[in-house]
Scaffold this motif. Structure first.
Motif, PDB file in Angstrom:
ATOM      1  N   GLN A 137       9.784  -5.502  -1.831  1.00  0.00           N
ATOM      2  CA  GLN A 137       8.810  -5.954  -2.803  1.00  0.00           C
ATOM      3  C   GLN A 137       7.432  -5.868  -2.156  1.00  0.00           C
ATOM      4  OE1 GLN A 137       9.491  -9.835  -4.390  1.00  0.00           O
ATOM      5  NE2 GLN A 137       7.689  -9.771  -5.682  1.00  0.00           N
ATOM      6  N   LEU A 138       6.471  -5.327  -2.893  1.00  0.00           N
ATOM      7  CA  LEU A 138       5.112  -5.207  -2.372  1.00  0.00           C
ATOM      8  C   LEU A 138       4.360  -6.512  -2.569  1.00  0.00           C
ATOM      9  CD1 LEU A 138       3.934  -1.712  -3.629  1.00  0.00           C
ATOM     10  CD2 LEU A 138       4.697  -2.350  -1.359  1.00  0.00           C
ATOM     11  N   HIS A 139       3.746  -6.975  -1.495  1.00  0.00           N
ATOM     12  CA  HIS A 139       2.918  -8.167  -1.592  1.00  0.00           C
ATOM     13  C   HIS A 139       1.443  -7.790  -1.711  1.00  0.00           C
ATOM     14  CE1 HIS A 139       6.362 -10.629  -0.846  1.00  0.00           C
ATOM     15  NE2 HIS A 139       6.660  -9.902   0.213  1.00  0.00           N
ATOM     16  N   ASP A 140       1.099  -6.589  -1.281  1.00  0.00           N
ATOM     17  CA  ASP A 140      -0.278  -6.102  -1.357  1.00  0.00           C
ATOM     18  C   ASP A 140      -0.275  -4.801  -2.145  1.00  0.00           C
ATOM     19  OD1 ASP A 140      -2.890  -5.326  -1.059  1.00  0.00           O
ATOM     20  OD2 ASP A 140      -2.729  -4.895   1.076  1.00  0.00           O
ATOM     21  N   PRO A 141      -0.514  -4.861  -3.447  1.00  0.00           N
ATOM     22  CA  PRO A 141      -0.433  -3.649  -4.261  1.00  0.00           C
ATOM     23  C   PRO A 141      -1.554  -2.646  -4.009  1.00  0.00           C
ATOM     24  CG  PRO A 141      -1.171  -5.490  -5.591  1.00  0.00           C
ATOM     25  CD  PRO A 141      -0.842  -6.038  -4.226  1.00  0.00           C
ATOM     26  N   SER A 142      -2.537  -2.973  -3.156  1.00  0.00           N
ATOM     27  CA  SER A 142      -3.641  -2.046  -2.913  1.00  0.00           C
ATOM     28  C   SER A 142      -3.195  -0.830  -2.114  1.00  0.00           C
ATOM     29  CB  SER A 142      -4.785  -2.748  -2.181  1.00  0.00           C
ATOM     30  OG  SER A 142      -4.391  -3.075  -0.864  1.00  0.00           O
ATOM     31  N   LEU A 143      -2.159  -0.962  -1.291  1.00  0.00           N
ATOM     32  CA  LEU A 143      -1.627   0.139  -0.505  1.00  0.00           C
ATOM     33  C   LEU A 143      -2.726   0.895   0.244  1.00  0.00           C
ATOM     34  CD1 LEU A 143       0.954   1.440  -3.108  1.00  0.00           C
ATOM     35  CD2 LEU A 143       1.449   0.128  -1.051  1.00  0.00           C
ATOM     36  N   SER A 144      -3.459   0.185   1.051  1.00  0.00           N
ATOM     37  CA  SER A 144      -4.542   0.792   1.821  1.00  0.00           C
ATOM     38  C   SER A 144      -3.981   1.741   2.889  1.00  0.00           C
ATOM     39  CB  SER A 144      -5.371  -0.304   2.503  1.00  0.00           C
ATOM     40  OG  SER A 144      -4.591  -0.932   3.514  1.00  0.00           O
ATOM     41  N   GLN A 145      -4.838   2.606   3.400  1.00  0.00           N
ATOM     42  CA  GLN A 145      -4.409   3.516   4.467  1.00  0.00           C
ATOM     43  C   GLN A 145      -3.953   2.718   5.681  1.00  0.00           C
ATOM     44  OE1 GLN A 145      -4.107   7.052   4.354  1.00  0.00           O
ATOM     45  NE2 GLN A 145      -2.871   6.475   6.122  1.00  0.00           N
ATOM     46  N   GLN A 146      -4.640   1.625   5.972  1.00  0.00           N
ATOM     47  CA  GLN A 146      -4.252   0.792   7.119  1.00  0.00           C
ATOM     48  C   GLN A 146      -2.853   0.216   6.923  1.00  0.00           C
ATOM     49  OE1 GLN A 146      -6.147   0.469   9.998  1.00  0.00           O
ATOM     50  NE2 GLN A 146      -4.196  -0.314  10.750  1.00  0.00           N
TER      51      GLN A 146
END
Length: 165
Positions: A137-146
């Motif tokens: 499950q994704l907790h950070d939907p921004s999915l940054s490059q980092q």
């Protein structure tokens, strides 16, 4: 090359079908003797092409940090993967204490589930040196490059570094 896509697709589908939400293994044959790699997304149903650039860069950075050299079209190692995101609706029930007693509060919540099937193959022998199947499950939907870089580095932490010949 196109005749290789169907077998690779079948390998990845089999990996995704596993019941274990996290399955990572490194073959004893993974010895770091290969020096170059290339990356190939398998675009099966559910694969997110819009995430490929960030995922590819994360894999590239993780393997280059281990001493491997990236090549665009061919190499000693073939990295294949399928990456998908699914929106899921779930029901959360929580007990709430009130003056009348305990009642159950029901809440509907949307979340995103990330699925990944990743394999690293020895291009000469076809042997699978590394494989991972993940569903999280994704907790950070921004999915940054980092986030990609950190996650992939952690995923490949047990894959051996390149050793000079």
């Amino acid at each position: 090359m196109s005749r290789l896509i169907l077998p690779l697709f079948c390998l990845l589908l089999a990996a995704c079908a596993g019941s274990d939400p996290a399955n990572i293994s490194v073959s004893p044959a993974a010895n770091g003797r290969q020096s170059t790699f290339f990356i190939q997304a398998v675009r099966a149903q559910g694969h997110r092409e819009d995430l490929e650039d960030r995922f590819d860069l994360g894999v590239r950075r993780a393997l280059e940090a281990k001493g491997y050299r990236y090549q665009e079209r061919a190499g000693d190692l073939r990295v294949i993967y399928m990456l998908g995101l699914d929106n899921q609706t779930g029901v959360i029930q929580r007990p709430i204490a009130t003056s009348a007693g305990v009642v159950t509060q029901t809440q509907i919540a949307d979340s995103e589930q990330a699925r990944l099937a990743l394999r690293i193959l020895d291009e000469a022998s076809g042997e699978v040196l590394f494989q991972a199947q993940l569903a999280r499950q994704l907790h950070d939907p921004s999915l940054s490059q980092q986030a990609f870089d950190d996650g992939i580095a952690q995923l490949l932490k047990d894959f051996p570094a390149h050793v000079g010949r």
